[in-house]
Design an enzyme around this catalytic site. Sequence first.
Site, short mmCIF file in Angstrom:
data_model
loop_
_atom_site.label_atom_id
_atom_site.label_comp_id
_atom_site.label_asym_id
_atom_site.label_seq_id
_atom_site.Cartn_x
_atom_site.Cartn_y
_atom_site.Cartn_z
N ASP A 74 0.83 -1.21 0.00
CA ASP A 74 0.00 0.00 0.00
C ASP A 74 0.86 1.27 0.00
O ASP A 74 0.38 2.36 -0.31
CB ASP A 74 -0.97 0.01 1.20
CG ASP A 74 -0.30 -0.15 2.57
OD1 ASP A 74 0.94 -0.26 2.62
OD2 ASP A 74 -1.02 -0.18 3.58
N GLU A 75 2.15 1.10 0.34
CA GLU A 75 3.00 2.29 0.48
C GLU A 75 3.24 3.01 -0.85
O GLU A 75 3.63 4.18 -0.86
CB GLU A 75 4.34 1.92 1.14
CG GLU A 75 4.12 1.28 2.50
CD GLU A 75 5.36 1.21 3.36
OE1 GLU A 75 6.27 2.04 3.19
OE2 GLU A 75 5.42 0.32 4.22
N TYR B 289 12.15 2.93 -0.49
CA TYR B 289 11.49 1.61 -0.52
C TYR B 289 10.25 1.64 -1.39
O TYR B 289 10.12 0.87 -2.35
CB TYR B 289 11.14 1.15 0.90
CG TYR B 289 10.13 0.00 0.92
CD1 TYR B 289 10.47 -1.26 0.43
CD2 TYR B 289 8.83 0.19 1.41
CE1 TYR B 289 9.54 -2.31 0.43
CE2 TYR B 289 7.90 -0.86 1.41
CZ TYR B 289 8.27 -2.10 0.92
OH TYR B 289 7.35 -3.13 0.91
N LYS C 55 9.39 -0.15 -5.06
CA LYS C 55 8.26 -1.09 -5.26
C LYS C 55 7.35 -0.56 -6.38
O LYS C 55 6.87 -1.33 -7.21
CB LYS C 55 7.46 -1.25 -3.97
CG LYS C 55 8.17 -2.01 -2.86
CD LYS C 55 8.49 -3.45 -3.18
CE LYS C 55 7.27 -4.33 -3.29
NZ LYS C 55 7.65 -5.75 -3.54
#
Length: 349
Positions: free
Chosen positions: A128-129, A154, A158
Amino acid sequence: MKTVLITGGCGFIGSHFVREFLKKHPDFKLVNLDKLTYAGNPDNLKDVSKNSKYKFVKGDIADKKMVETVFKKFKPDFVVDFAAESHVDRSIHGYAKDFVDTNVYGVFNLLEAAKKFGVKKFVQISTDEVYGSLPLKSRTKFTERTRYNPRSPYSASKAAGDLLCHSYFITYNLPVVVTHSSNNYGSYQYPEKLIPFFALRALKGGPLPLYGDGKNIRDWLHVLDNVEAIEKVLFKGRPGEVYNVGGDNEVANIDIAKRILQILRKPDSLIKYVTDRPGHDRRYALDSSKIKKELGWKPRYDFDKMLKETVKWYRDNPDWVAGAIKRLKRVNPHIKIETVDVLTTGLSS
Ligand SMILES: NC(=O)c1ccc[n+]([C@@H]2O[C@H](COP(=O)([O-])OP(=O)(O)OC[C@H]3O[C@@H](n4cnc5c(N)ncnc54)[C@H](O)[C@@H]3O)[C@@H](O)[C@H]2O)c1
């Protein structure tokens, strides 16, 4: 007999997936390609290591030749890519290249091999980030149509991996599906992550270092709920689609700390506020109505009950915890992770 290739199967979510999948699908061979970074622990899968349907291969998805060799040898029908550098703090504090190598270049290698050798389904495990941060005082949730707005190295790495996946579906018709899950919790999670970290700090008598004002909210999902969602996506998810997988369970970090202290009968005074993480996302919340409606999934595990079980698991498995910390020092001696250091030496100011 069909073959599924799992990458990163010795990590937290991957190891739970491997165990459950082998139990449920004796008609499948499962190949686990894992580099065994500090977060990848073969002991997480000790119980299945002798299963004749299970094959472990040590290798790096950022190594194109290795990936091709694995595809050539095992001819996987399905791929589920869990392999990742996954700790936000490490991506911020000096190790971002590792994140780009694995989370971007590694995904590219897997997609290229899948295109070359052909697969029935390629599931990319994302987070979800990638959607960024929501305001604390709102009811808004991320949907599958929310624009990407990653805010840490990060989440940016992704997001880049996800976009490559989308492009291989559009350009080459590769049957790729992406899942975005919220924060997972459960056994076998590397002790640098919030819940095991706080549990272990509390067991040692504290302190529990809490970023900023502690009000940041995460949507907690039990790892076995995520495993079930991923399995549904693998067999029934529509190629080219994206599925959010959330726990419908928003909890502030301060409340996580307090609940853990309560479970272990320790005082709230063990909480110590520390300087906030740079660019700390305020709130994540996922709208998972699509996977519920299309694939009939919903989270089943009760947070209070499973948090208690999880905390007890870390209390009752000190050898696993000690092994995980030793692994970091042996496998990546150059890496300094404050959260891990404070586990063993106490919190420096
Ligand atoms: N843990 C969470 O709360 C969460 C939430 C949302 C999404 N995710 C995603 O789920 C996936 C799994 O997360 P996790 O928490 O199990 O991670 P983890 O850090 O526990 O495990 C990662 C695994 O990948 C392996 N790995 C790392 N780099 C590799 C490489 N180059 N080649 C092969 N193997 C490599 C490691 O050895 C380890 O076994 C990740 O893609 C992560 O982004 C995790």
